[in-house]
Design an enzyme around this catalytic site. Structure first.
Site, PDB file in Angstrom:
ATOM      1  N   GLY A  74       0.827  -1.195   0.000  1.00 48.97           N
ATOM      2  CA  GLY A  74       0.000   0.000   0.000  1.00 48.97           C
ATOM      3  C   GLY A  74       0.863   1.247   0.000  1.00 48.97           C
ATOM      4  N   THR A  78       8.207   5.815  -2.159  1.00 49.09           N
ATOM      5  CA  THR A  78       9.239   5.976  -1.139  1.00 49.09           C
ATOM      6  C   THR A  78      10.556   5.463  -1.701  1.00 49.09           C
ATOM      7  OG1 THR A  78       9.725   5.738   1.220  1.00 49.09           O
ATOM      8  CG2 THR A  78       8.985   3.754   0.056  1.00 49.09           C
ATOM      9  N   MET A 142       5.713   3.511   6.076  1.00 47.35           N
ATOM     10  CA  MET A 142       5.115   2.183   6.175  1.00 47.35           C
ATOM     11  C   MET A 142       4.208   1.908   4.989  1.00 47.35           C
ATOM     12  SD  MET A 142       4.110   1.787  10.200  1.00 47.35           S
ATOM     13  CE  MET A 142       5.395   1.862  11.450  1.00 47.35           C
ATOM     14  N   GLY A 143       4.188   0.652   4.574  1.00 41.80           N
ATOM     15  CA  GLY A 143       3.270   0.202   3.530  1.00 41.80           C
ATOM     16  C   GLY A 143       3.310  -1.308   3.480  1.00 41.80           C
ATOM     17  N   ALA A 156      10.195   1.267   6.847  1.00 43.90           N
ATOM     18  CA  ALA A 156      11.573   1.706   6.600  1.00 43.90           C
ATOM     19  C   ALA A 156      11.885   2.850   7.549  1.00 43.90           C
ATOM     20  CB  ALA A 156      11.741   2.158   5.149  1.00 43.90           C
ATOM     21  N   CYS A 172       6.481  10.142   0.021  1.00 41.39           N
ATOM     22  CA  CYS A 172       5.165   9.489   0.192  1.00 41.39           C
ATOM     23  C   CYS A 172       4.040  10.238  -0.502  1.00 41.39           C
ATOM     24  CB  CYS A 172       4.838   9.305   1.677  1.00 41.39           C
ATOM     25  SG  CYS A 172       6.003   8.244   2.555  1.00 41.39           S
TER      26      CYS A 172
END
Length: 218
Positions: A74, A78, A142-143, A156, A172
């Site tokens: 998601g 990045t 985050m993803g 990360a 992002c």
């Protein structure tokens, strides 16, 4: 759970290992797994796109030895690079209380506890997953992806001072967001190997009650 340090590993190789482990965890052949690693320079595009937030063309990427990868996670755009701690939890969430919202919250908490260990205060921003130092400075992105209630991809956390690769993107896809790192915020160089140990312990403590027995796997 098991925690595996993969060292410096290429993006495609790590993704293949994630998918192999995801299959094993889903089938109940392997326990929940957390991969800790660094990537060579790579810019990744998430399911929500991100190409519009990339500031370099193909020739410029090649000239700077930067890989470009489309992913199943998601989020938007990045980047990853040596000096950034990447964590990929291959994790069953089907029977975990709170579902995906709690999973994200707990990942953020493990990062926030890690930052606090080094004297760096952090916050959450509603509608902007990840961990922030303030309303503009982002320290962790985050993803995740999910297949049959098992997660992959992850987070990360910027550790080293050099976060210049972020100049190649709009972080992002968020206008006004700027990257920062543990070393920059702590005012001293922090060893990523030490951060791996601290984060691994923080993650284990946060997720200690989340494991689902292999015979309950979907």
């Amino acid at each position: 759970m098991r925690i595996v340090d993969l060292g410096l590993i290429g993006y495609a190789e790590a993704e293949a290992l994630q998918l192999k482990t995801l299959e094993a965890v889903t089938a109940g052949r392997e326990e929940n797994t957390l991969f800790l690693l660094e990537h060579p320079k790579v810019i990744t595009l998430g399911r929500q796109g991100g190409a519009e937030n990339l500031h370099l063309d193909e020739a410029q990427l090649k000239a700077h030895n930067i890989e470009l990868a489309r992913t199943a996670r998601g989020g938007n755009i990045t980047c990853h690079f040596p000096g950034q701690l990447v964590a990929y939890p291959i994790w069953r969430v089907e029977k975990r209380p709170g579902g995906m919202r709690k999973f994200f919250h707990d990942m953020e908490q493990a990062v926030m506890d890690t930052c606090a260990h080094y004297g760096v205060s952090t916050i959450r921003r509603p509608k902007h997953p990840g961990v922030w130092v303030d309303e503009t400075r982002k320290i962790c992105s985050m993803g995740i992806g999910v297949r049959r209630w098992v997660t992959y991809h992850g987070l990360a956390l910027n550790v080293a001072r050099d976060v210049s690769l972020f100049n190649a993107i709009t972080l992002c896809g968020i206008q006004g967001a700027v990257p920062t790192s543990l070393s920059a915020e702590a005012g001293r160089d922090i060893d990523i190997k030490d951060v791996k140990n601290v984060f691994g312990k923080a993650f284990a403590e946060t997720f200690a009650d989340s494991a689902v027995a292999a015979d309950q796997a979907p």
